[in-house]
Design an enzyme around this catalytic site. Structure first.
Site, short mmCIF file in Angstrom:
data_model
loop_
_atom_site.label_atom_id
_atom_site.label_comp_id
_atom_site.label_asym_id
_atom_site.label_seq_id
_atom_site.Cartn_x
_atom_site.Cartn_y
_atom_site.Cartn_z
N LEU A 33 13.03 24.55 -78.82
CA LEU A 33 14.50 24.58 -78.90
C LEU A 33 14.99 25.45 -80.06
CD1 LEU A 33 15.26 20.82 -78.16
CD2 LEU A 33 15.11 22.75 -76.57
N GLY A 36 20.61 28.15 -79.35
CA GLY A 36 21.22 28.30 -78.02
C GLY A 36 21.19 26.96 -77.28
N HIS A 37 20.02 26.33 -77.27
CA HIS A 37 19.90 25.01 -76.63
C HIS A 37 20.85 24.01 -77.30
CE1 HIS A 37 15.68 26.64 -75.87
NE2 HIS A 37 16.08 26.35 -74.66
N GLN A 153 20.67 32.31 -62.63
CA GLN A 153 20.22 30.92 -62.46
C GLN A 153 21.43 29.97 -62.38
OE1 GLN A 153 16.86 29.07 -64.75
NE2 GLN A 153 18.52 28.33 -66.04
N SER A 185 16.32 33.12 -77.60
CA SER A 185 15.40 32.78 -76.51
C SER A 185 14.13 32.22 -77.11
CB SER A 185 15.07 34.04 -75.70
OG SER A 185 13.95 33.81 -74.87
P1 AMP Z 1 15.06 27.23 -71.25
O1 AMP Z 1 14.51 26.21 -72.19
O2 AMP Z 1 14.79 28.64 -71.66
O3 AMP Z 1 14.71 26.93 -69.81
O4 AMP Z 1 16.63 27.11 -71.32
C1 AMP Z 1 17.27 25.88 -71.11
C2 AMP Z 1 18.75 26.11 -70.99
O5 AMP Z 1 19.22 26.71 -72.20
C3 AMP Z 1 19.11 27.05 -69.84
O6 AMP Z 1 20.29 26.56 -69.22
C4 AMP Z 1 19.37 28.35 -70.56
O7 AMP Z 1 20.27 29.19 -69.87
C5 AMP Z 1 19.96 27.86 -71.86
N1 AMP Z 1 19.83 28.87 -72.91
C6 AMP Z 1 18.69 29.43 -73.38
N2 AMP Z 1 18.96 30.34 -74.32
C7 AMP Z 1 20.32 30.38 -74.45
C8 AMP Z 1 21.23 31.12 -75.25
N3 AMP Z 1 20.82 32.04 -76.12
N4 AMP Z 1 22.55 30.87 -75.11
C9 AMP Z 1 22.99 29.96 -74.21
N5 AMP Z 1 22.18 29.22 -73.43
C10 AMP Z 1 20.87 29.42 -73.55
#
Ligand code: AMP
Length: 258
Positions: A33, A36-37, A153, A185
């Site tokens: 995490l 962003g998360h 997505q 990310s």
């Molecule tokens: P992940 O853990 O990469 O599968 O992401 C989980 C959620 O967090 C997904 O809905 C992603 O779109 C969101 N997410 C990941 N990185 C960001 C970011 N930089 N800004 C906004 N949402 C994010």
């Protein structure tokens, strides 16, 4: 904060909250995490009295040659961050409970899945709808938050919920970026300092296209010129300019509103 690792405990917890009249907002993640998360968590709090975050590195959305094994797993640090953010429960699903009836997807991705990511990761959205459908079935949230970072997505999930009339409000969260504009990310953890410098040009080029300072057609060459190794796509849809590009073995995606 409750740390829950099985479906029965999750169901009991959710039922308790629901019978007290509380709305449940849900944030699915693969862990590792970052801010962003956590911005999704903050948004979730404005859509429910209780916030549940799931952490599950979902095998069905990775192709055999992709980074499932090396994907960063940082459960303890993740729980610390979520506790600090006032999350009510973190759910670590067991793979055998999620894929109890096998890995076949109970649902197929919709039109929004055509092109863009699918042209390069044909397995991906089937894996996404597969896991999100199953997580929704476990959690039964009132609202679920997804980041605009994964813009395609978000559209695929919206269409899934609409097509099956699921009683879940889907909320899109704006992209969280670092001070150089790089979209946060979990995969940024793979980048060397030199790569990071190159990665930070991706958003600049997308903003240049948006602002009319560069044509869409010139963007792939511009990305190669600043040091990206391979460009999967730079394209426009849904009023966004979206891109996916490789730096060594790391694939980055980003998008900006046009
Ligand atoms: P992940 O853990 O990469 O599968 O992401 C989980 C959620 O967090 C997904 O809905 C992603 O779109 C969101 N997410 C990941 N990185 C960001 C970011 N930089 N800004 C906004 N949402 C994010």
């Amino acid at each position: 904060m409750h740390i829950i690792d099985n479906r029965a405990d999750l169901t009991a917890q959710v039922q308790g909250w629901r019978s007290a009249g509380e709305r449940i907002a849900f944030v699915p993640t693969m862990g590792a995490l970052h801010d962003g998360h956590l911005s999704l968590v903050d948004l979730a709090k404005t859509h429910g009295q209780r916030v549940i975050v799931s952490i599950f590195v979902n095998p069905t959305q990775f192709a055999p040659h992709e980074d499932f094994d090396s994907y960063p797993r940082t459960a303890e640090a993740d729980c610390e961050k979520l506790r600090g953010r006032g999350v009510d429960a973190v759910y670590f699903p067991q793979e055998d409970e999620i894929y109890q009836d096998g890995r076949k997807s109970p649902v197929q991705p919709s039109d929004a899945a055509q092109g863009l990511e699918t042209a390069f990761r044909p397995h991906f959205f089937e894996g996404v709808v597969n896991i999100v459908w199953r997580l929704f079935d476990h959690v039964k949230p009132d609202a679920a938050i997804f980041g605009e970072k994964d813009f395609q997505q978000l559209q695929v999930i919206r269409q899934m919920v609409e097509a099956h009339s699921l009683p879940i409000e889907i909320i899109g969260a704006p992209i969280a970026r670092d001070t150089h504009g790089l979209a946060l990310s979990s995969r940024n953890a793979y980048l060397s300092p030199d790569d990071l410098h190159i990665a930070r040009q991706l958003n600049k080029i997308l903003f240049a296209v948006r602002d009319g300072d560069m044509t869409l057609e010139d963007a792939p060459d511009a990305l190669l010129k600043v040091g990206f190794d391979k460009i999967d796509y730079v394209d426009q849809r849904w009023g966004r300019t979206l891109a996916a590009a490789w730096l060594g073995k790391t694939r980055l995606i980003d998008n900006v509103g046009t």
